[in-house]
Design an enzyme around this catalytic site. Structure first.
Site, PDB file in Angstrom:
ATOM      1  N   LYS A  14      -6.140  -5.556   4.181  1.00 17.85           N
ATOM      2  CA  LYS A  14      -7.022  -4.461   3.773  1.00 17.85           C
ATOM      3  C   LYS A  14      -7.946  -4.895   2.632  1.00 17.85           C
ATOM      4  O   LYS A  14      -7.498  -5.480   1.656  1.00 17.85           O
ATOM      5  CB  LYS A  14      -6.161  -3.274   3.339  1.00 17.85           C
ATOM      6  CG  LYS A  14      -6.932  -2.042   2.919  1.00 17.85           C
ATOM      7  CD  LYS A  14      -5.939  -0.904   2.650  1.00 17.85           C
ATOM      8  CE  LYS A  14      -6.628   0.329   2.100  1.00 17.85           C
ATOM      9  NZ  LYS A  14      -5.671   1.440   1.882  1.00 17.85           N
TER      10      LYS A  14
ATOM     11  N   ASP B 162      -0.340  -0.854  -4.857  1.00 20.91           N
ATOM     12  CA  ASP B 162      -1.642  -0.356  -5.325  1.00 20.91           C
ATOM     13  C   ASP B 162      -1.563   0.993  -6.024  1.00 20.91           C
ATOM     14  O   ASP B 162      -2.481   1.378  -6.748  1.00 20.91           O
ATOM     15  CB  ASP B 162      -2.649  -0.298  -4.166  1.00 20.91           C
ATOM     16  CG  ASP B 162      -2.278   0.703  -3.083  1.00 20.91           C
ATOM     17  OD1 ASP B 162      -1.106   1.151  -3.047  1.00 20.91           O
ATOM     18  OD2 ASP B 162      -3.147   1.026  -2.261  1.00 20.91           O
ATOM     19  N   ASN B 163      -0.501   1.737  -5.811  1.00 26.67           N
ATOM     20  CA  ASN B 163      -0.306   3.031  -6.475  1.00 26.67           C
ATOM     21  C   ASN B 163       1.111   3.510  -6.191  1.00 26.67           C
ATOM     22  O   ASN B 163       1.855   2.863  -5.457  1.00 26.67           O
ATOM     23  CB  ASN B 163      -1.327   4.075  -6.011  1.00 26.67           C
ATOM     24  CG  ASN B 163      -1.546   4.122  -4.511  1.00 26.67           C
ATOM     25  OD1 ASN B 163      -2.607   3.744  -4.022  1.00 26.67           O
ATOM     26  ND2 ASN B 163      -0.542   4.564  -3.767  1.00 26.67           N
TER      27      ASN B 163
ATOM     28  N   ASP C  81       0.844  -1.202   0.000  1.00 27.40           N
ATOM     29  CA  ASP C  81       0.000   0.000   0.000  1.00 27.40           C
ATOM     30  C   ASP C  81       0.878   1.252   0.000  1.00 27.40           C
ATOM     31  O   ASP C  81       1.635   1.480   0.948  1.00 27.40           O
ATOM     32  CB  ASP C  81      -0.889  -0.024   1.243  1.00 27.40           C
ATOM     33  CG  ASP C  81      -2.093   0.888   1.132  1.00 27.40           C
ATOM     34  OD1 ASP C  81      -2.054   1.807   0.317  1.00 27.40           O
ATOM     35  OD2 ASP C  81      -3.068   0.668   1.875  1.00 27.40           O
ATOM     36  N   ASP C  82       0.785   2.049  -1.060  1.00 29.43           N
ATOM     37  CA  ASP C  82       1.549   3.300  -1.186  1.00 29.43           C
ATOM     38  C   ASP C  82       3.053   3.068  -1.325  1.00 29.43           C
ATOM     39  O   ASP C  82       3.856   3.944  -0.965  1.00 29.43           O
ATOM     40  CB  ASP C  82       1.292   4.233   0.009  1.00 29.43           C
ATOM     41  CG  ASP C  82      -0.018   4.993  -0.106  1.00 29.43           C
ATOM     42  OD1 ASP C  82      -0.836   4.645  -0.970  1.00 29.43           O
ATOM     43  OD2 ASP C  82      -0.221   5.936   0.674  1.00 29.43           O
TER      44      ASP C  82
ATOM     45  N   LYS D 286       0.952   9.276  -6.338  1.00 25.95           N
ATOM     46  CA  LYS D 286      -0.357   8.655  -6.145  1.00 25.95           C
ATOM     47  C   LYS D 286      -1.478   9.625  -6.538  1.00 25.95           C
ATOM     48  O   LYS D 286      -1.395  10.823  -6.271  1.00 25.95           O
ATOM     49  CB  LYS D 286      -0.482   8.271  -4.661  1.00 25.95           C
ATOM     50  CG  LYS D 286      -1.855   7.854  -4.177  1.00 25.95           C
ATOM     51  CD  LYS D 286      -1.790   7.637  -2.674  1.00 25.95           C
ATOM     52  CE  LYS D 286      -3.140   7.327  -2.064  1.00 25.95           C
ATOM     53  NZ  LYS D 286      -3.045   7.139  -0.593  1.00 25.95           N
TER      54      LYS D 286
ATOM     55  N   ARG E 294      -7.893  -1.856  -6.037  1.00 27.79           N
ATOM     56  CA  ARG E 294      -8.348  -3.126  -5.471  1.00 27.79           C
ATOM     57  C   ARG E 294      -9.554  -3.681  -6.232  1.00 27.79           C
ATOM     58  O   ARG E 294      -9.680  -4.894  -6.407  1.00 27.79           O
ATOM     59  CB  ARG E 294      -8.675  -2.933  -3.991  1.00 27.79           C
ATOM     60  CG  ARG E 294      -7.430  -2.864  -3.127  1.00 27.79           C
ATOM     61  CD  ARG E 294      -7.679  -2.259  -1.753  1.00 27.79           C
ATOM     62  NE  ARG E 294      -6.497  -2.419  -0.921  1.00 27.79           N
ATOM     63  CZ  ARG E 294      -5.378  -1.723  -1.046  1.00 27.79           C
ATOM     64  NH1 ARG E 294      -5.284  -0.780  -1.959  1.00 27.79           N
ATOM     65  NH2 ARG E 294      -4.341  -1.954  -0.262  1.00 27.79           N
TER      66      ARG E 294
ATOM     67  N   HIS F 283       1.798   2.510   3.938  1.00 24.94           N
ATOM     68  CA  HIS F 283       0.859   3.637   3.980  1.00 24.94           C
ATOM     69  C   HIS F 283       0.998   4.415   5.292  1.00 24.94           C
ATOM     70  O   HIS F 283       1.284   3.832   6.326  1.00 24.94           O
ATOM     71  CB  HIS F 283      -0.559   3.074   3.858  1.00 24.94           C
ATOM     72  CG  HIS F 283      -1.628   4.070   3.544  1.00 24.94           C
ATOM     73  ND1 HIS F 283      -1.986   5.074   4.404  1.00 24.94           N
ATOM     74  CD2 HIS F 283      -2.438   4.193   2.467  1.00 24.94           C
ATOM     75  CE1 HIS F 283      -2.977   5.779   3.877  1.00 24.94           C
ATOM     76  NE2 HIS F 283      -3.273   5.263   2.693  1.00 24.94           N
TER      77      HIS F 283
ATOM     78  N   CYS G 260      -5.942   3.597  -3.973  1.00 27.22           N
ATOM     79  CA  CYS G 260      -6.180   2.279  -3.378  1.00 27.22           C
ATOM     80  C   CYS G 260      -7.479   1.572  -3.756  1.00 27.22           C
ATOM     81  O   CYS G 260      -7.447   0.479  -4.326  1.00 27.22           O
ATOM     82  CB  CYS G 260      -6.037   2.352  -1.862  1.00 27.22           C
ATOM     83  SG  CYS G 260      -6.839   3.743  -1.092  1.00 27.22           S
TER      84      CYS G 260
ATOM     85  N   HIS H 173     -11.417  -2.770   1.515  1.00 25.62           N
ATOM     86  CA  HIS H 173     -11.656  -1.427   0.990  1.00 25.62           C
ATOM     87  C   HIS H 173     -12.523  -1.375  -0.273  1.00 25.62           C
ATOM     88  O   HIS H 173     -12.483  -0.398  -1.014  1.00 25.62           O
ATOM     89  CB  HIS H 173     -10.311  -0.722   0.730  1.00 25.62           C
ATOM     90  CG  HIS H 173     -10.408   0.781   0.854  1.00 25.62           C
ATOM     91  ND1 HIS H 173      -9.413   1.624   0.424  1.00 25.62           N
ATOM     92  CD2 HIS H 173     -11.383   1.584   1.365  1.00 25.62           C
ATOM     93  CE1 HIS H 173      -9.768   2.884   0.650  1.00 25.62           C
ATOM     94  NE2 HIS H 173     -10.959   2.873   1.233  1.00 25.62           N
TER      95      HIS H 173
END
Length: 541
Positions: free
Chosen positions: A127, A316-317, A32-33, A363, A74, A210, A70, A129
């Site tokens: 996660k 994710d990004n 994540d991130d 992002k 996903r 993140h 995110c 989301h």
């Protein structure tokens, strides 16, 4: 004797055929991130030995795309659909249209739903989301084993599960740190199914690295002093390493610095110390993520579950530009030193400038720095060791890849609902043959809160909200998007823009001006938080 020999040969042949037909386990790991250059295998100084091992024994791609943020990522990752088609066109907020409802629709099947119907055991930890309105929680969308199994945490867009215990100084303990909890719950699931013969699909969705920047004290200590030289020097070091290992071309020209980037040498001594500490914590989060993956690999091997397993890792990004001092009530939430559980700090665009080396932007943007992810695929005896390919894959490609590998059929209807056709292509030719990239005549497309992009072949079209002006880049000659050549290529701009609007219509994408008044106030502030003030913000040391 002859009959016995024939019987033994026949039995051995049947056993060999069954072994050959044995379907693989599949593990999908999402960070994540995490920026493009935040792993050792992609140029980082951060120690990531376990992911580097997977890269050395597997395959890396130079171009693998996500959806820049995110929840939309996903949605596409789990369904093989563009995010609008899956119902998550904006974020995890309901903006009043089916393509923007903020959670997965029933027409877009998850990987777990399809593989479960094909006999796979399905597990997820971390996660989620992509649920909302009491619908589309992981246990409703095909997963047999789920952590955390409660509505609030399952759909959290925040960095994760609250740490239960801290040491005397307020740093999280290894036993209760969210990264370790996510992996160890996945390991517990794997232990519970190790006696079963059915293959499994594990979706391991980490919340690291993140914000907020929080990590165990001993992990942070590993990076003491490492970032005292500042983000420009770190970016130059990463760029050099990327060229040496072949992740980027030796003659590549990196993107230029943003006008509002802080100059490290103009910061005060105290400011530099505070910013360096932030990156020490971020590096510790990446390190702990890698260590937890090492723990997973060790356990899989111990359980006899590692053989015949495909492992895919991505982010994710790109690394984020948001500044928590100015957004998400950051100033009021920040009551502890950086790295402690009371801290509410972000990496922000200064260090993300290094994390996204060599690319432009961050992002939420559709430049390469927002959408190009590190990608590692590991599958012994099927994926050649140590390869680096151009790739040009996309998260919509993973579902069809897994279905082909699992010999699973994607149904035309499911539970009396007609399903959306898969949008991507199987990556197996890319992963297991000499193919260097995915051929895709129709191109790839992005839209996120008015930020738009289209890519066909070497050409990429980009516009950034609130502007509607198209920029054009030749990614073969200029992969870091330093030269807008739209003015000299009107025909190419016309071709790609027409392709974009055709895709937008097919996926129920609307002009963001029609939705802007429905955008939550917090997300409007998110945009403003990415623009820095002249002076460095104060935060707790």
């Amino acid at each position: 004797m002859k009959k016995i020999l024939i019987y033994l040969i026949t039995a051995a042949s049947i056993h060999f055929v069954k072994a050959q037909e044995q379907r693989p386990n599949i593990i999908l790991i999402l960070a994540d991130d995490l920026g493009y250059s935040d792993l050792g295998a992609y140029g980082s100084e951060i120690e990531t030995p376990n992911l580097d091992r997977l890269a050395k024994e597997g395959l890396r791609l130079r171009e693998f795309y996500n959806n820049s943020i995110c929840a939309p990522t996903r949605a596409s990752l789990l369904t093989g659909q563009y995010q609008h088609k899956a119902g998550v066109g904006y974020f995890s907020n309901d903006l009043g249209l089916p393509a923007y409802q903020g959670y997965l629709n029933k027409e877009s099947l998850t990987i777990a739903e399809v593989l479960k119907e094909s006999g796979y055991i399905t597990l997820t930890s971390g996660k989620w989301h992509v649920s909302g309105n009491g619908q589309s929680y992981p246990w409703q969308r095909g997963f047999d084993y789920v952590y955390p199994r409660d509505d609030k945490n399952a759909n959290s867009g925040a960095p994760g599960l609250k740490t239960a215990k801290t040491d005397a100084e307020g740093y999280p303990t290894q036993e209760t740190f969210s990264t370790n909890l996510i992996t160890r719950n996945a390991i517990g699931f794997l232990d519970s199914i190790k006696s079963k013969k059915d293959p499994f699909f594990l979706y391991l969705a980490h919340t690291a690295p993140h914000w907020p920047l929080v990590a165990p004290k001993e992990d942070i200590a590993r990076f003491k002093g490492r970032y005292d030289k500042g983000w420009t020097a770190i970016r130059e070091e990463r760029l050099k390493k990327q060229k040496e290992i072949g992740v980027i071309p030796a003659d590549l020209i990196p993107s230029t610095v943003d006008a509002d980037q802080y100059a490290w040498d103009k910061l005060s001594f105290d400011q530099r110390a505070l910013w360096a500490k932030k990156m020490e914590v971020f590096a510790a989060m990446v390190y702990r993520l890698d260590q937890s993956i090492g723990e997973l690999l060790t356990h899989l091997e111990k359980n006899g579950q590692l053989d015949n397993t495909l492992i895919v890792f991505l982010s994710d990004n790109g690394a984020p530009a948001e500044d928590l001092v100015k957004w998400h009530h950051g100033a009021s939430k920040n009551y502890g030193s950086v790295g402690t559980v009371g801290s509410y700090e972000s990496q922000s665009k200064n260090w993300s400038y290094a994390s996204n080396t060599p690319f432009k932007a961050f992002k939420d943007y559709t430049y390469e720095g927002g959408i190009n992810s590190p990608f590692i695929a590991w599958f012994p005896k099927q994926i050649q060791q140590g390869g680096i390919k151009q790739g040009t894959g996309h998260i919509i490609d993973l579902a069809p890849t897994f279905y082909e590998l699992a010999k699973a059929t994607y149904p035309a209807s499911f539970k009396d609902t007609k399903t959306n056709a898969l949008a991507g292509k199987s990556l197996l030719p890319l992963l297991t043959s000499n193919d260097q990239h995915v051929d895709r005549e129709e191109g790839l497309f992005w839209e996120r809160a008015g930020n738009r992009a289209a890519r066909i072949g070497k050409w990429k079209l980009v516009s950034t909200w609130p502007s509607y002006k198209w920029e054009l880049y030749n990614l073969e000659a200029d992969p870091t998007e330093t030269k807008d050549v739209a003015a000299h290529n009107h025909q190419v701009v016309s071709q790609l823009s027409q392709a974009y609007f055709k895709w937008a219509k097919q996926n129920s994408v609307v002009d963001f001006a029609e939705l802007e008044d429905k955008e939550p106030a917090m997300m409007k502030e998110f945009r403003k938080s990415k623009i820095q003030e002249i002076e460095a913000p104060a935060f707790r040391f």
